[in-house]
Design an enzyme around this catalytic site. Structure first.
Site, PDB file in Angstrom:
ATOM      1  N   GLU A   1       0.836  -1.207   0.000  1.00  0.00           N
ATOM      2  CA  GLU A   1       0.000   0.000   0.000  1.00  0.00           C
ATOM      3  C   GLU A   1       0.869   1.255   0.000  1.00  0.00           C
ATOM      4  OE1 GLU A   1      -2.352  -0.374   3.511  1.00  0.00           O
ATOM      5  OE2 GLU A   1      -3.540  -2.052   2.758  1.00  0.00           O
TER       6      GLU A   1
ATOM      7  N   GLY B   1       2.310   4.920  -1.080  1.00  0.00           N
ATOM      8  CA  GLY B   1       1.720   6.172  -1.540  1.00  0.00           C
ATOM      9  C   GLY B   1       2.782   7.226  -1.774  1.00  0.00           C
TER      10      GLY B   1
ATOM     11  N   CYS C   1      -3.081  34.104   6.221  1.00  0.00           N
ATOM     12  CA  CYS C   1      -3.055  35.203   7.182  1.00  0.00           C
ATOM     13  C   CYS C   1      -2.785  34.706   8.597  1.00  0.00           C
ATOM     14  CB  CYS C   1      -4.379  35.962   7.112  1.00  0.00           C
ATOM     15  SG  CYS C   1      -4.288  37.589   7.880  1.00  0.00           S
TER      16      CYS C   1
ATOM     17  N   TYR D   1       0.421  14.286  -1.141  1.00  0.00           N
ATOM     18  CA  TYR D   1      -0.155  14.940   0.036  1.00  0.00           C
ATOM     19  C   TYR D   1      -0.146  16.466  -0.004  1.00  0.00           C
ATOM     20  CZ  TYR D   1      -0.130  10.370   2.307  1.00  0.00           C
ATOM     21  OH  TYR D   1      -0.350   9.057   2.624  1.00  0.00           O
TER      22      TYR D   1
END
Length: 476
Positions: A291, A293, A366, A395
């Site tokens: 798995e 990523g 901000c 991400y």
């Protein structure tokens, strides 16, 4: 999008990753994908993605069947997932939204794995109906599957265990600590026996899932967790006198080195460490599921952003850009754990030259901490220049933060062809419009709260009232 004018290349038949990025930045500026009207965008190197998938496959070559799934959360963009499906990957999902986009991207249900510590009954039912593999997180979830599983379900069902081998350098990314929220805590009193009973009582339960974590976790720690899962599978199969557990989901989590351009550690190095920790893992008795990523996408993407202003404050040089916490959230909030390399490019999109100057690279959000890089030595940046945040293919631009109602940036895929570095782009995600920002902020229900506030409207003695917006009648 048509091919770019040819950009002088390195003279090689296959441009390197840095050369591909340099070419892509220049043509993005020349064609207006980056500029005053489009001050920030993400970019995906499709050739780099292909290379990473190839390296993963080659590392796991052997007599065992293996399904390599991509963790959708690392790049939750349908065209990126589609590219990975086309390259033979499966998909790991952890929410109804991720399952939806995985199906939309073309992954067959049998090549999708559903992981989540908080699956609803409806999520479980839907996955089992489709034939999606499900890794139960706990014993209560197994009981839900008992009730919801169709008699002839095609779904592979597994149980996630926490090997409790410890955490890495980033606690938030470590999933095998003593008190992790994930999986059955294997070393807790009685837990190991309960896991064995769960498999004994359910002939359809055939997979064991372990996952130690990702960034900050050394290979030896990851391998130790996988080895614990392997030993447990051997123990359970031995006690049952049958190969009840036929596959092992060994998770993903290969860390990424953000200090330079190299892919380090490599998938081959990871497999070598696994072979030492659990030699029997690769003898063909167990099918494997991975798995990965971040390790597949991080190096294959970057963010480009316009420098809007530069200033001096307290003896510090600050470049104010359009890439900050809204698209580099982890780096801004945890700079020590998630440092990024920054490149300086001039107003034409070419690498900037000149003496190095210590500068902070700040974003548009901000709050004072919206800085993606503190005290970096770069050629002096000026208004109209560009910065590149490297290694942000996973991400970052794919999961932006809606702080300050900043619109999501556009994302483009690119390919650089041949020694002359002709560049082609394709749109992955359009830039979010301000109309969309407003719609997502409840525009369609603009008067909803006024209907609840009729008896609390200010009276003349309460002070001046805000006049209604132009073109809008005052609420009666």
């Amino acid at each position: 999008m048509p091919s770019a004018p040819l950009v002088p290349g390195s003279g090689t038949s296959r441009p390197s990753r840095p050369d591909r990025i340099t070419a892509a930045v220049r043509y993005a500026v020349e064609t207006g994908l980056l500029g005053a009207d489009r001050p920030v965008a993400g970019f995906v190197d499709t050739e780099g993605v292909h290379d990473s998938v190839t390296a993963l496959r080659e590392a796991f070559t052997g007599p065992y069947p293996v399904l390599h799934t991509f963790a959708a959360k690392a790049a939750s963009l349908v065209p990126v997932l589609r590219l990975l499906a086309d390259r033979g990957m499966g998909c790991e999902v952890a929410s109804p939204g991720e399952l939806r986009i995985a199906l939309d991207a073309g992954f067959a249900p049998a090549r999708i794995v559903l992981d989540s510590p908080a699956k609803t009954r409806e999520e479980i039912r839907r996955a089992l109906e489709l034939g999606v593999a499900v890794n139960a997180d706990n014993f209560d979830e197994l009981e839900r599957i008992d009730a919801l599983r169709p008699p002839h379900s095609r779904s592979t069902v597994g149980l996630r265990v926490n090997p409790q081998v410890g955490g890495g350098a980033i606690g938030a990314m470590s999933t095998a600590t003593d008190a992790s929220k994930f999986g059955v805590a294997l070393r807790d009193p009685g837990a190991r026996d309960r896991v064995a009973r769960a498999f004994a009582e359910r002939p359809w339960l055939s997979r064991l899932h372990t996952h130690v974590g990702s960034q900050g976790c050394p290979l030896e720690l990851i391998a130790a967790g996988v080895a614990e899962g392997y030993r447990l599978a051997e123990e359970i199969n031995g006690a049952l006198g049958a190969r009840r557990i036929t596959s092992l989901d060994i998770g993903g989590g290969l860390p990424v080195d953000f200090t330079d351009d190299a892919d380090r550690p490599t998938f081959a190095e990871y497999v070598s460490v696994l072979r030492t920790a659990a030699p029997g893992l690769f003898d063909g008795r167990y099918a494997l599921v991975t798995e990965f990523g971040r390790s597949l996408l991080a190096k294959n993407g970057f963010i480009g952003a316009l420098v809007e202003y530069t200033k001096e404050a307290g003896g510090r040089r600050i470049a104010l850009t359009h890439a900050g916490a809204q698209t580099a959230t982890r780096t801004v909030l945890m700079p020590d754990a998630w440092p990024l390399r920054v490149g300086a490019f001039d107003a034409t999109g070419r690498p900037k030259r000149g003496p190095a100057l210590v500068q902070d690279i700040a974003g548009p959000c901000c709050f004072a901490g919206d800085v993606v890089a503190w005290g970096r030595e770069l050629p002096e940046l000026s208004e109209g220049d560009f910065v590149v945040l490297y290694d942000t293919g996973a991400y970052y631009f794919s999961t932006p933060w809606g702080y300050n109602s900043l619109p999501r940036p556009a994302v483009h895929g690119f390919r650089v062809d041949g020694a002359e570095q002709g560049v082609r782009f394709a749109t992955v995600r359009d830039a979010q419009t301000l109309d969309s920002v407003s719609a997502e902020s409840g525009l369609g229900h603009v008067d909803a709260l006024l209907t609840l506030a009729d008896d609390t409207r200010p009276t003349p003695s309460d002070g001046p009232r805000t006049p209604p917006a132009p073109g809008r009648p005052e609420h009666p």
